[in-house]
Design a protein around this motif. Structure first.
Motif, PDB file in Angstrom:
ATOM      1  N   GLU A   8      26.519  45.730  41.397  1.00 54.44           N
ATOM      2  CA  GLU A   8      26.008  46.978  41.907  1.00 54.44           C
ATOM      3  C   GLU A   8      26.965  48.281  41.154  1.00 54.44           C
ATOM      4  O   GLU A   8      28.185  48.124  41.124  1.00 54.44           O
ATOM      5  N   ASN A  10      27.446  52.458  41.209  1.00 50.84           N
ATOM      6  CA  ASN A  10      27.121  53.553  41.768  1.00 50.84           C
ATOM      7  C   ASN A  10      27.279  54.727  40.564  1.00 50.84           C
ATOM      8  O   ASN A  10      27.552  54.347  39.562  1.00 50.84           O
ATOM      9  N   GLU A  49      37.588  41.072  36.462  1.00 53.01           N
ATOM     10  CA  GLU A  49      37.858  42.275  37.110  1.00 53.01           C
ATOM     11  C   GLU A  49      38.128  43.783  36.171  1.00 53.01           C
ATOM     12  O   GLU A  49      38.495  44.687  36.617  1.00 53.01           O
ATOM     13  N   LEU A  52      36.146  46.495  37.201  1.00 55.18           N
ATOM     14  CA  LEU A  52      36.770  47.137  38.370  1.00 55.18           C
ATOM     15  C   LEU A  52      37.915  48.112  38.237  1.00 55.18           C
ATOM     16  O   LEU A  52      38.087  49.221  38.658  1.00 55.18           O
ATOM     17  N   GLY A  58      35.603  51.847  43.961  1.00 56.45           N
ATOM     18  CA  GLY A  58      34.926  51.678  44.719  1.00 56.45           C
ATOM     19  C   GLY A  58      33.365  51.915  44.144  1.00 56.45           C
ATOM     20  O   GLY A  58      32.287  51.780  44.782  1.00 56.45           O
ATOM     21  N   SER A  59      33.264  52.019  42.675  1.00 61.80           N
ATOM     22  CA  SER A  59      31.927  52.410  42.196  1.00 61.80           C
ATOM     23  C   SER A  59      31.403  51.268  41.688  1.00 61.80           C
ATOM     24  O   SER A  59      30.262  51.316  41.143  1.00 61.80           O
ATOM     25  N   ARG A  61      30.689  47.198  42.536  1.00 62.28           N
ATOM     26  CA  ARG A  61      30.683  46.035  43.662  1.00 62.28           C
ATOM     27  C   ARG A  61      30.103  44.827  43.012  1.00 62.28           C
ATOM     28  O   ARG A  61      29.070  44.699  42.531  1.00 62.28           O
ATOM     29  N   HIS A  63      29.007  41.199  43.815  1.00 64.00           N
ATOM     30  CA  HIS A  63      28.674  40.420  45.083  1.00 64.00           C
ATOM     31  C   HIS A  63      28.585  38.717  44.648  1.00 64.00           C
ATOM     32  O   HIS A  63      27.784  38.694  43.632  1.00 64.00           O
ATOM     33  N   VAL A  70      32.619  40.120  48.272  1.00 73.08           N
ATOM     34  CA  VAL A  70      32.378  41.200  47.679  1.00 73.08           C
ATOM     35  C   VAL A  70      33.580  41.548  46.677  1.00 73.08           C
ATOM     36  O   VAL A  70      34.613  42.155  47.689  1.00 73.08           O
ATOM     37  N   SER A  72      35.792  44.762  44.887  1.00 76.73           N
ATOM     38  CA  SER A  72      35.336  46.130  44.456  1.00 76.73           C
ATOM     39  C   SER A  72      36.849  46.584  43.966  1.00 76.73           C
ATOM     40  O   SER A  72      37.819  46.454  44.674  1.00 76.73           O
TER      41      SER A  72
END
Ligand code: SF4
Length: 73
Positions: A8, A10, A49, A52, A58-59, A61, A63, A70, A72
């Motif tokens: 995901e 954002n 990662e 990340l 946090g932008s 995620r 899953h 999760v 993040s």
């Protein structure tokens, strides 16, 4: 639809153009000036990662559909 991983982004991650070339298994692509997740490739994620670390905290995620965990940044 993926079985094991769902990623995901954002809006803060969608503008990090470097994501498209950074993922070792090509899960991200640039579309119309934004970064998108190639849904059919999500299960290829190695959980390295790198994305990340490259995106704002946090932008993104990641899953793990098999464990409810999760990741993040
Ligand atoms: S964790 Fe690694 S393999 Fe998974 S989407 Fe991010 S960069 Fe790609």
């Amino acid at each position: 639809m993926s079985l094991f991983i769902r990623i995901e982004l954002n809006p803060a991650a969608e503008v990090v153009a470097s994501l498209a070339g950074l993922c070792p298994v090509n899960i991200f692509a640039a579309r119309d000036g934004r970064v998108v997740v190639l849904e059919e490739r999500q299960d290829e994620c190695t959980l390295c990662e790198l994305c990340l670390k490259a995106a704002p905290p946090g932008s993104i995620r990641i899953h793990k559909l098999y464990s409810d965990e999760v990741l993040s940044g």
